[in-house]
Enzyme design. Structure first.
Site, PDB file in Angstrom:
ATOM      1  N   HIS A   1       0.165   5.891  -0.247  1.00 50.38           N
ATOM      2  CA  HIS A   1      -0.861   6.927  -0.255  1.00 50.38           C
ATOM      3  C   HIS A   1      -0.851   7.555  -1.644  1.00 50.38           C
ATOM      4  O   HIS A   1      -0.252   8.593  -1.880  1.00 50.38           O
ATOM      5  CB  HIS A   1      -0.571   7.991   0.803  1.00 50.38           C
TER       6      HIS A   1
ATOM      7  N   TYR B   1       5.195   7.821  -1.357  1.00 52.72           N
ATOM      8  CA  TYR B   1       6.381   7.048  -0.944  1.00 52.72           C
ATOM      9  C   TYR B   1       6.262   6.548   0.486  1.00 52.72           C
ATOM     10  O   TYR B   1       7.239   6.496   1.209  1.00 52.72           O
ATOM     11  CB  TYR B   1       7.666   7.852  -1.127  1.00 52.72           C
ATOM     12  N   HIS B   2       5.047   6.189   0.893  1.00 55.09           N
ATOM     13  CA  HIS B   2       4.851   5.598   2.220  1.00 55.09           C
ATOM     14  C   HIS B   2       4.570   4.114   2.024  1.00 55.09           C
ATOM     15  O   HIS B   2       3.501   3.754   1.564  1.00 55.09           O
ATOM     16  CB  HIS B   2       3.677   6.282   2.926  1.00 55.09           C
ATOM     17  N   ILE B   3       5.530   3.263   2.342  1.00 49.29           N
ATOM     18  CA  ILE B   3       5.452   1.846   2.011  1.00 49.29           C
ATOM     19  C   ILE B   3       4.828   1.091   3.171  1.00 49.29           C
ATOM     20  O   ILE B   3       5.356   1.114   4.278  1.00 49.29           O
ATOM     21  CB  ILE B   3       6.844   1.287   1.702  1.00 49.29           C
TER      22      ILE B   3
ATOM     23  N   MET C   1       0.845  -1.201   0.000  1.00 47.20           N
ATOM     24  CA  MET C   1       0.000   0.000   0.000  1.00 47.20           C
ATOM     25  C   MET C   1       0.873   1.241   0.000  1.00 47.20           C
ATOM     26  O   MET C   1       2.003   1.214   0.482  1.00 47.20           O
ATOM     27  CB  MET C   1      -0.895   0.011   1.243  1.00 47.20           C
TER      28      MET C   1
END
Lengths: 218, 459, 530
Positions: free
Chosen positions: C313, C466-468, C311
């Site tokens: 954002h 870039y929020h893994i 996922m």
């Protein structure tokens, strides 16, 4: 790139007129010196750093072996004696000469040549300078050059110099409980603005035509 | 009836025992001016007077005592006469001598009224804390406190000074503050080999650990105005002239910033009467404009060059680590008063002794006064000593004076300044040893002389 | 008596791994922390940044080594997915990890974010509740120095303070920049509450760090160290005796008897392999490299969920010129946020939305276009000033749902400089996140109208933040999750994962603070057990 548009702007900005058209540009001894003078003439700055000039000249020459020739040509045109009226002089600049001029002005403003990539490790951008990048000068009284702080903490709350702030609630500065509360319901958007957001219209005028004027400003 | 009588007898005594609020306030103010808590603080809980703080002297650590009115571990049993003896003679209630880390040589010149007010404050204004402080143990023979009697005989000389008023500006008041409560000479006067302040060099500069307490006479302060100096004492910050760091930052924070404006002006006024301005007084030099291309050299060519500073010049190190606050030209920040001071013309940079510049960069600044919380990070852990040295050399030569270089040896020497001086600690043994050697030599020569004389006498 | 090289080996020295290392070292445990990349001091990153031509490239000033390639390395990540969106992400491989180039937004998840399935009927629930994690949120905020106000409803409804806190923020909010005041003044009447965004740029000196002074360079590096970055805990951990091994690429976790992990193998740049044994192992290599390591080692994957449920954002971004000067660039790169749509009933149908207000110095954004138009001299300078004063960007944080086909795997054929597989990502946007577009458009239209805006870039595309998350998912059932509520692998009792990859929901807030809280909590578990 509209050549006539470019020339009009050069004229309007006073750049060409303010160039001392004494022929010194064309006759400057070394190519670096000529490049420095041409750079100053094209950017309208008299204090450009000569070492950066040298570096940029070397870079542009590496990127395009024809550059020294083009520079010489451009310098000659710009430095032509006033036997020709300025307008006539300007209309004689070729497409190529305008391109050369822009190839010089752009890195002085941006501090680099080429196109830097934001999400790839390799690109064709080359560093020229950061502290000399002219694009930060027009706003230097209000915002910093990134990474160099201008003031201490919290200065950013004040109204920037030269701005007359519209009236705002007295507690607009506050966060938290004292911060002004928003209206409880979200407004319905107006069709013209929605059309712009959706990409169906580029300008408000176009959007109004598209939505039959059904969306007005509140 | 008897109860009433004893109460009637006690009441005046109680009234006498309880000082009036004006005296207490004065005593509290004098304790701030004297910065007693600078040494007598408790490092464990931050209490200002219950002791335990270690004063690092070249002879060893001297532990400040508990001066709260605790009867068990403090001065609760002290009479006014006892207190006066401490302040004027450096002697405790039990007659033992104090080490002159307690600046009684300065306090000796306090007026009787001020000593009484301080006494009243400490006995009734400060809550008692029974904190037990370990005894100071200096190596023999310095543990033999009675030798202080000799030392006092040589170096303790109180002066008759008038105390003046905290509300009126005057250099007599300033002199009183500087010489007594301020005890400025404890840091700012050089000391002789017996660790006494050299009275002929009053305030001509001294050392505090690795830091240098600068010369406060006209030799250094000629370009300062009285109001500038008073501002510095209030905020610790006079951008372009001086920034208080190290111990002076705490002195400003705990003491000077809490004095009256008049007292700060008085101190300033007095200091500006000392000594003579230098013959060739010159304004702070403006640095030559820097060539940007010298330090903006583009991306590193090697992997190693991209992650460390071994190949970076002092100018590049400055731009990387310092310019973000102090400006690309060392000009400081644009606000007024400057949050980040300009480096050009500032005393730590101009000082011929680089100790303060080295220490400020190494340890940073952390100082809170009425004008805010001044903070600079410590850089000693962020760079190697070679990198620090190149950086400092650049700052000194670029923003100070062109030839004034700083070497890596100087940086290492300053940063590794030993807390205690083995030489001084062993000096008496060396002296005793030498004496013993001389005695042995004398005896040997006497005996050999006797022997030869004996031999040369015909039987 | 078995000899161990350390009590704990931690793989990865980012904020999560370094925080765990620091806590373990404080408790007296011996720790070896492996880091694929090198150590680089802050001032050197600043030097690299200033000498780079690619200043909006957040990885550019950091080393990008053949054996430790970052996410932007050519060919390192091969992404497959939708035609209208190309998956890109951003992470570093240096001591201190990717928080060295973040903007430090430090939100807590909301209580409902832990219960997406129960409350809204979509996605998954966490196996823990907000209240379970709250004490560690507080500790995480104190460890990194979070600035915030406890007085606001962070769910954006303008109600009482929410989520509940057991103590105030460690630091008070910074001053509100003029631009944010204007946002609030114009958008408030339209129903959008501008609130403070909690972050880790200290507002006064804290823990050896100076207060933020508006260098406006959070990304890619805070020049003065006001903003938290993982190297601060690396330094603290090393000062307590943690053995930091840089340029050491972990490539295999070795299984032993009783399904315990007995060793980790790492490779040096010269090709030499080293084996380390420990009582426990913590994988803290962020959300793509952690599952890659597990998959290469064939461990921890009885659920077949390792690498899946990726996922981010993914959302929209609008740039426009306002009809009045706003002067972005004063302060740090981001202040304030509009959280009005963070937790609405419509979450049952489509993604929630949070709006971010960008505050970058915009000169490098506005000038190239002006140059291409042929503006020069005084006209150019005036145009730069005019546009820089009025340009504004608002973007969305939108949530995505875990899907088993959104996944990362070791690339079947490509290898990096250490001889290890690169990354193959499959990432497609589902109807949940696509479904938020109409609502976002309505809000963008209101924003544009409020400022009588001239559109510069319409929000018609997609972009990642870039929020893994999700790739080593946490759950209460070993059949469909990789770790349990304590971030412990279901399959190996002495293997823990400290990563935002454990998060089963993405919500609309930056995940790092949640990751640090979970890392502190798993460190406590380890301290109890070792």
């Amino acid at each position: 790139m509209n050549r006539r548009h470019f020339l009009r702007l050069m004229l309007a900005s006073g750049i060409i007129m303010s160039v001392p058209i004494t022929g010194s540009l064309a006759t400057a001894a070394e190519p670096e010196n000529r490049f420095h003078r041409v750079s100053q003439a094209l950017t309208g700055r008299q204090q450009l750093d000569p070492a950066i000039s040298q570096r940029l000249y070397a870079l542009l020459t590496r990127q395009n072996p024809l550059f020294p020739q083009r520079l010489a040509q451009l310098a000659e045109r710009l430095g032509r004696s006033d036997a020709l009226a300025p307008e006539a002089l300007l209309t004689s600049l070729s497409e190529e000469e305008i391109d050369t001029a822009l190839a010089i002005i752009t890195p002085w403003y941006l501090g680099y040549t080429g196109n830097p990539a934001t999400t790839r490790a390799t690109d064709d951008a080359h560093f020229v300078s950061f502290l000399s990048a002219l694009m930060y000068e027009p706003t230097a009284d209000v915002t910093p050059r990134p990474s160099y702080s201008q003031r201490g903490s919290d200065y950013w709350q004040a109204v920037p110099d030269g701005v007359s702030a519209p009236p705002m609630p007295a507690n607009i500065h506050a966060w938290g409980a004292a911060s002004p509360r928003a209206a409880s319901r979200i407004a319905q958007p107006q069709p013209a603005w929605l059309a712009m957001v959706e990409g169906r219209a580029r300008t408000y005028a176009e959007a109004l035509r598209l939505t039959d004027g059904a969306g007005g400003r509140s | 009836m008897r109860i009433t009588a004893s109460l009637l007898i006690l009441l005046p005594a109680l009234a006498l025992a309880q000082p009036d609020s004006a005296t207490l306030k004065r005593g509290e103010y004098l304790a701030i001016a004297g910065d007693c808590s600078a040494c007598h603080r408790n490092p464990d809980n931050g209490h200002p007077f219950s002791g335990g703080y270690r004063i690092s002297s070249p002879l060893g650590d001297i532990i400040a005592t508990n001066i709260t009115p605790s009867r068990v571990n403090g001065i609760g049993n002290y009479s006014l006469a006892d207190f006066r003896r401490v302040m004027r003679e450096g002697r405790r209630r039990d007659g033992s001598y104090l080490y002159p880390a307690m600046p009684y040589t300065a306090f000796a010149s306090l007026t009787d009224e001020d000593i009484a007010a301080l006494y009243a404050w400490f006995m009734t204004g400060v809550p008692a804390e029974d904190h037990q402080v370990p005894a100071t143990q200096l190596p023999f023979p310095f543990s033999w406190r009675a030798m202080m009697a000799l030392w006092n005989g040589l170096f303790l000389s109180p002066q008759p000074l008038a105390s003046g008023s905290a509300e009126a500006i005057g250099d007599a008041r300033g002199e009183y503050l500087v010489k007594t409560l301020g005890h400025c000479g404890s840091c700012h006067t050089p000391r002789n080999v017996l660790m006494a302040e050299k009275s002929a060099s009053f305030l001509r500069g001294g050392a505090v650990g690795s830091w240098q307490a600068p010369d406060l006479t006209q030799a250094r302060l000629y370009a300062w105005s009285e109001s500038e100096l008073a501002t510095y004492l209030k905020t610790g910050s006079l951008p372009g002239k001086a920034i208080a760091a190290g111990e002076m930052a705490t002195v400003v924070e705990n003491s000077f910033s809490r004095l009256t404006d008049s007292d700060r002006r008085s101190v300033a006024r007095y200091l500006l009467t000392l000594g003579h301005a230098p013959a060739d007084a010159h304004a702070a030099p403006t640095p030559p404009p820097r060539a940007i291309a010298a330090f903006e050299t583009g991306p590193s060519a090697t992997l190693r060059g991209a992650i460390g500073g071994e190949q970076m010049s002092g100018a590049q190190l400055y731009n990387a680590a310092c310019a973000s606050c102090h400006g690309a030209q060392g000009e400081g920040s644009r606000d007024a008063p400057q949050t980040f001071p300009r480096l050009t013309g500032t005393s730590a940079v101009l000082n011929a002794d680089p100790a303060n510049l080295i220490m400020t960069v190494a340890e940073g600044v952390d100082r809170t006064t009425v004008s805010g919380h001044a903070f600079m990070p410590a850089f000693s852990s962020q760079m190697s000593s070679a990198e620090l040295a190149r950086l400092l050399d650049y700052v000194s030569t670029q923003f100070g004076a062109a030839g004034r270089h700083i070497t890596e040896e100087q940086v290492n020497h300053t940063l590794r300044h030993p807390r205690h001086s083995l030489w001084l600690q062993r000096a008496p043994w060396a002296g005793a040893g030498l004496l013993a050697l001389l005695i042995c030599l004398g005896v040997w020569r006497y005996r050999s002389h006797k022997r030869s004389h004996h031999e040369s006498t015909p039987l | 008596m078995t000899h161990y090289d350390a009590d704990v080996v931690i793989i990865g020295s980012g904020a999560l791994g370094a925080n765990a290392a620091y806590q373990l070292a404080k408790a007296g445990k011996s720790v070896i922390m492996l880091e694929a990349g090198p150590y680089i001091p802050r001032w050197k990153v600043v030097d690299n940044y200033r000498n780079s031509a690619s200043k909006r490239n957040w990885c550019a000033p950091y080393p990008n080594l053949p054996w430790a390639p970052n996410s932007y390395s050519d060919g390192y990540i091969e992404a497959q997915g939708d035609d209208d969106f190309n998956y890109v992400t951003s992470f570093l491989k240096v001591a201190g990890g990717s928080t060295r180039h973040w903007a430090s937004a430090c939100w807590r998840l909301l209580p409902n974010d832990f219960k997406l399935k129960s409350v809204y009927g979509v996605g998954r629930d966490w196996p823990i509740a907000y209240d379970d994690l709250e004490p560690w949120y507080l500790r995480a905020e104190r460890e990194v120095g979070v600035v915030g106000t406890a007085e606001e409803d962070q769910s954006g409804q303008g109600r009482d303070a929410w989520p509940p806190r057991s103590a105030p923020y460690p630091l008070p909010p910074e001053a509100k920049p003029y631009m944010v005041q204007r946002m609030q003044a114009k958008l408030g009447p339209l129903g959008y509450q501008v609130i403070h965004e909690p972050h880790a740029r200290v507002s006064r000196p804290y823990d050896g760090r100076p207060a933020c002074a508006g260098n406006n360079n959070c990304e890619p590096v805070c020049p003065i160290g006001a903003m938290y970055s993982g190297d601060m805990h690396v330094d603290k951990a090393v000062a307590l005796g943690v053995d930091l091994r840089t340029e050491s690429v972990a490539w295999k976790l070795e299984k032993g008897p009783k399904n315990r992990i007995v060793a980790v193998h790492y490779r040096k740049p010269d090709g030499r392999d080293v084996r380390l044994s420990a009582k426990a192992f913590v994988v803290a290599a962020h959300g793509l490299e952690s599952p890659k390591l597990l998959l290469m080692s064939d461990v921890a994957n009885s659920s077949d969920q390792v690498g899946r449920n990726l996922m981010d954002h993914t959302g929209l971004s609008m740039t426009f010129l306002a009809d009045e000067p706003l002067w972005t660039g004063r302060g740090s790169v981001q202040h304030g946020s509009i959280a009005t749509r963070r937790d609405e009933p419509s979450r049952a149908q489509h993604s929630a939305i949070r709006y971010a207000l960008r505050n970058l110095v915009p000169n490098s954004d506005v000038t190239p276009a002006l140059l291409r138009q042929g503006l020069v001299g005084r006209e150019l300078d005036a145009a730069i000033r005019d546009r820089a004063s009025r340009i504004m960007n608002i973007s969305t944080m939108s949530e995505t749902l875990p899907s088993p086909t959104n996944r990362v795997t070791p690339h079947p054929t490509r290898r990096d400089g250490a001889g290890l597989p690169t990354l193959l990502v499959n990432y497609q946007l589902d109807s949940y996140v696509r479904g938020m577009r109409p609502q976002a458009y309505r809000d963008f239209a209101n924003f544009l109208m409020a400022f009588n805006g001239e559109m510069v870039e319409a929000p018609t595309g997609w972009r990642n933040q870039y929020h893994i998350m999700g790739t080593t998912i946490m759950g209460d059932d070993p059949r469909d999750s990789v770790v349990d509520a304590h971030c412990r692998s279901w399959d190996h009792a002495n293997l823990f994962i400290a990563s935002t990859g454990v998060m089963p929901t993405s919500a609309t807030v930056n995940p790092t603070l949640t990751g640090i809280a979970l890392a502190l909590r798993l460190a406590d578990t380890l301290i109890r057990e070792l």
